[in-house]
Motif scaffolding. Structure first.
Motif, PDB file in Angstrom:
ATOM      1  N   GLN A   5       0.565  -1.273  -0.073  1.00 40.42           N
ATOM      2  CA  GLN A   5      -0.015   0.040  -0.072  1.00 40.42           C
ATOM      3  C   GLN A   5       0.829   1.423   0.224  1.00 40.42           C
ATOM      4  N   LEU A   6       2.050   1.366   0.635  1.00 42.59           N
ATOM      5  CA  LEU A   6       2.810   2.366   0.888  1.00 42.59           C
ATOM      6  C   LEU A   6       3.440   2.723  -0.467  1.00 42.59           C
ATOM      7  N   GLN A   7       3.895   1.810  -1.241  1.00 50.92           N
ATOM      8  CA  GLN A   7       4.841   1.981  -2.473  1.00 50.92           C
ATOM      9  C   GLN A   7       3.899   2.837  -3.568  1.00 50.92           C
ATOM     10  N   PRO A   8       2.807   2.700  -4.084  1.00 50.84           N
ATOM     11  CA  PRO A   8       2.240   3.686  -5.027  1.00 50.84           C
ATOM     12  C   PRO A   8       1.765   4.895  -4.228  1.00 50.84           C
ATOM     13  N   HIS A   9       1.677   4.904  -2.935  1.00 52.02           N
ATOM     14  CA  HIS A   9       1.084   6.008  -2.157  1.00 52.02           C
ATOM     15  C   HIS A   9       2.193   7.055  -2.310  1.00 52.02           C
ATOM     16  N   PHE A  10       3.538   6.672  -1.925  1.00 51.72           N
ATOM     17  CA  PHE A  10       4.435   7.337  -1.754  1.00 51.72           C
ATOM     18  C   PHE A  10       5.153   7.853  -3.302  1.00 51.72           C
TER      19      PHE A  10
ATOM     20  N   PRO B  86      17.596  -4.044   8.718  1.00 55.93           N
ATOM     21  CA  PRO B  86      18.380  -3.041   9.591  1.00 55.93           C
ATOM     22  C   PRO B  86      18.025  -1.572   9.631  1.00 55.93           C
ATOM     23  N   LEU B  87      18.076  -1.128  10.713  1.00 60.71           N
ATOM     24  CA  LEU B  87      17.880   0.232  11.063  1.00 60.71           C
ATOM     25  C   LEU B  87      18.618   1.128  10.072  1.00 60.71           C
ATOM     26  N   ALA B  88      19.837   0.660   9.923  1.00 61.04           N
ATOM     27  CA  ALA B  88      20.693   1.437   9.012  1.00 61.04           C
ATOM     28  C   ALA B  88      20.467   1.456   7.558  1.00 61.04           C
ATOM     29  N   ARG B  89      19.770   0.217   7.255  1.00 58.00           N
ATOM     30  CA  ARG B  89      19.232   0.072   5.616  1.00 58.00           C
ATOM     31  C   ARG B  89      18.031   1.071   5.536  1.00 58.00           C
ATOM     32  N   GLU B  90      17.333   1.204   6.517  1.00 60.69           N
ATOM     33  CA  GLU B  90      15.967   1.974   6.582  1.00 60.69           C
ATOM     34  C   GLU B  90      16.431   3.471   6.730  1.00 60.69           C
ATOM     35  N   LEU B  91      17.400   3.761   7.135  1.00 59.73           N
ATOM     36  CA  LEU B  91      17.846   5.231   7.274  1.00 59.73           C
ATOM     37  C   LEU B  91      18.463   5.552   5.949  1.00 59.73           C
ATOM     38  N   GLU B  92      19.212   4.630   5.227  1.00 59.44           N
ATOM     39  CA  GLU B  92      19.809   4.889   3.984  1.00 59.44           C
ATOM     40  C   GLU B  92      18.640   5.173   2.936  1.00 59.44           C
TER      41      GLU B  92
ATOM     42  N   VAL C  22      13.859  -3.568  12.026  1.00 57.46           N
ATOM     43  CA  VAL C  22      12.653  -2.630  12.044  1.00 57.46           C
ATOM     44  C   VAL C  22      11.861  -2.964  10.935  1.00 57.46           C
ATOM     45  N   PRO C  23      10.527  -2.856  10.651  1.00 57.91           N
ATOM     46  CA  PRO C  23       9.621  -3.242   9.539  1.00 57.91           C
ATOM     47  C   PRO C  23      10.228  -2.329   8.412  1.00 57.91           C
ATOM     48  N   SER C  24      10.260  -2.939   7.102  1.00 57.27           N
ATOM     49  CA  SER C  24      10.612  -2.261   5.988  1.00 57.27           C
ATOM     50  C   SER C  24       9.917  -0.826   5.820  1.00 57.27           C
ATOM     51  N   MET C  25      10.533   0.285   5.277  1.00 51.40           N
ATOM     52  CA  MET C  25       9.664   1.666   4.966  1.00 51.40           C
ATOM     53  C   MET C  25       8.826   2.081   6.360  1.00 51.40           C
TER      54      MET C  25
END
Length: 373
Positions: free
Chosen positions: A185-190, A233-239, A271-274
């Motif tokens: 749901q998030l991807q097309p919205h974003f 990982p949170l580091a990937r989410e922050l990237e 963390v959950p992705s996105m």
């Protein structure tokens, strides 16, 4: 150790395959030994000589025969399970009578051929059978029903364990399906919102629009790389978040400043992705976009005991009165509930000095990659 089958194919016999037969043999051997010792001590206590060889032959022949009969009793038990008492009685009453009779005859034949009459007042096997039959047959019948009850109890326990495992697997599959649906749901919205921002700059500032398209390409690459990941990982989410903020920085120019304050002991947290991007998007769209003066955005991560604490702050216009929960926040709340249940919380609040704060708390755990699992 390896063995060859009829076609000459080598079949490896693992220690695990030998464990169960060895345990069963040990179990029945211990029972036979205990009965042998009990019979010998009983004779000694009564002032009679203990005939240890005869006692061993009698008890070992008795219980080893039952060991060989256990698979047959187990098979009969499985065929009557779940078919009602009528079938149970119709199968097991005659089966117990016949199996007990066969066991008695074979058991006593082994003992007679091995040990003979000894001091017993009989001279033929028929006389020996008639003398001992009532007691031995009664004991054999009783042991048949005891074995059957134990086997059915173990089978019921195994079925219950398997059912719990299946239910846990189904619950896990359902949770993963729900998480994937919420993430999709998030991807097309974003993407729709980002393309709208690019469209707004396409005529007014083509150079900035092209820069946003390049940043969007990088962001989509990162998103596609993690398209199957429910947690990162949170580091990937922050990237991913930094890439998104670079796009927004082109849009906001000098009206946006960001500060990411991440504790080092949280960078490998799962963390959950996105999970952060929709919260940041809400802060930009509803708090900072219409603010005439420059605004600030802050992302914070901390480990608090066994929890991971994430916070998104802005000093924008704040929440309007009676504002409904949007897709981004509702999606975040739903995903955390699926993953962590009541152990997770999402708090949205107005800041006293102006702006909005979103706080996430959920159990902390290190992210484990597939190669390390």
């Amino acid at each position: 150790m390896a063995a060859e089958d009829e076609d000459g194919v080598s079949t490896r016999i693992t220690p695990q395959r030998l464990t169960r037969p060895a345990l069963l043999l040990g179990f029945w051997t211990l029972i036979a030994l205990s009965y042998t010792v009990s019979a010998g001590l009983s004779s000694i206590s009564e002032g009679r000589a203990a005939h240890w060889p005869r006692a061993m032959v009698w008890n070992f022949a008795d219980f080893y025969l039952w060991m060989l009969l256990v698979p047959l009793i187990a098979s009969l038990g499985r065929h009557t399970a779940g078919h009602g008492w009528r079938r149970f009685v119709a199968v097991h009453v005659p089966a117990s009578l016949c199996i007990a009779l066969a066991h008695v005859v074979v058991h006593m034949a082994i003992f007679w051929s091995t040990c003979g009459a000894g001091s017993m007042p009989v001279s033929t096997f028929g006389a020996f059978l008639r003398m001992e039959f009532a007691y031995v047959y009664h004991f054999a019948l009783l042991l048949y029903w005891v074995i059957l009850a134990v086997l059915r109890g173990l089978e019921s326990q195994r079925r219950l364990r398997d059912e719990r495992l299946r239910n846990a697997e189904l619950a896990s599959q359902l949770a993963q399906s729900q998480l994937r649906t919420l993430r999709v749901q998030l991807q097309p919205h974003f993407l729709f919102n980002t393309l709208n921002a690019i469209s707004a700059l396409a005529l007014a500032d083509p150079i900035q629009a092209r820069l946003m398209i390049a940043r969007l390409s990088d962001l989509l690459r990162l998103t596609l790389e993690e398209r199957h990941a429910l947690e990162v990982p949170l580091a990937r989410e922050l990237e991913l978040l930094r890439c998104y903020l670079e796009i927004q920085q082109v849009r906001f120019q000098d009206r946006l400043s960001t500060h990411i304050d991440v504790a080092m002991d949280t960078v490998h947290a799962a963390v959950p992705s996105m999970i952060l991007q929709p919260l940041v998007e809400n802060a930009l769209r509803h708090g900072l976009l219409d603010k005439p003066e420059p605004g600030q955005l802050q992302i914070v991560s901390r480990r608090e005991g066994g929890e991971l604490y994430l916070r998104v702050d802005d000093d924008g216009l704040g929440l309007p009165e009676g504002a409904a929960e949007g897709l981004g926040l509702g999606n975040t709340r739903a995903r955390l509930k699926v993953l962590f249940g009541e152990a997770a919380s999402v708090v949205l609040a107005r800041k006293a000095e102006g702006g909005t704060r979103v706080e996430l708390r959920f159990p902390f755990r290190e992210h484990v990659t597939e190669s390390a699992a």
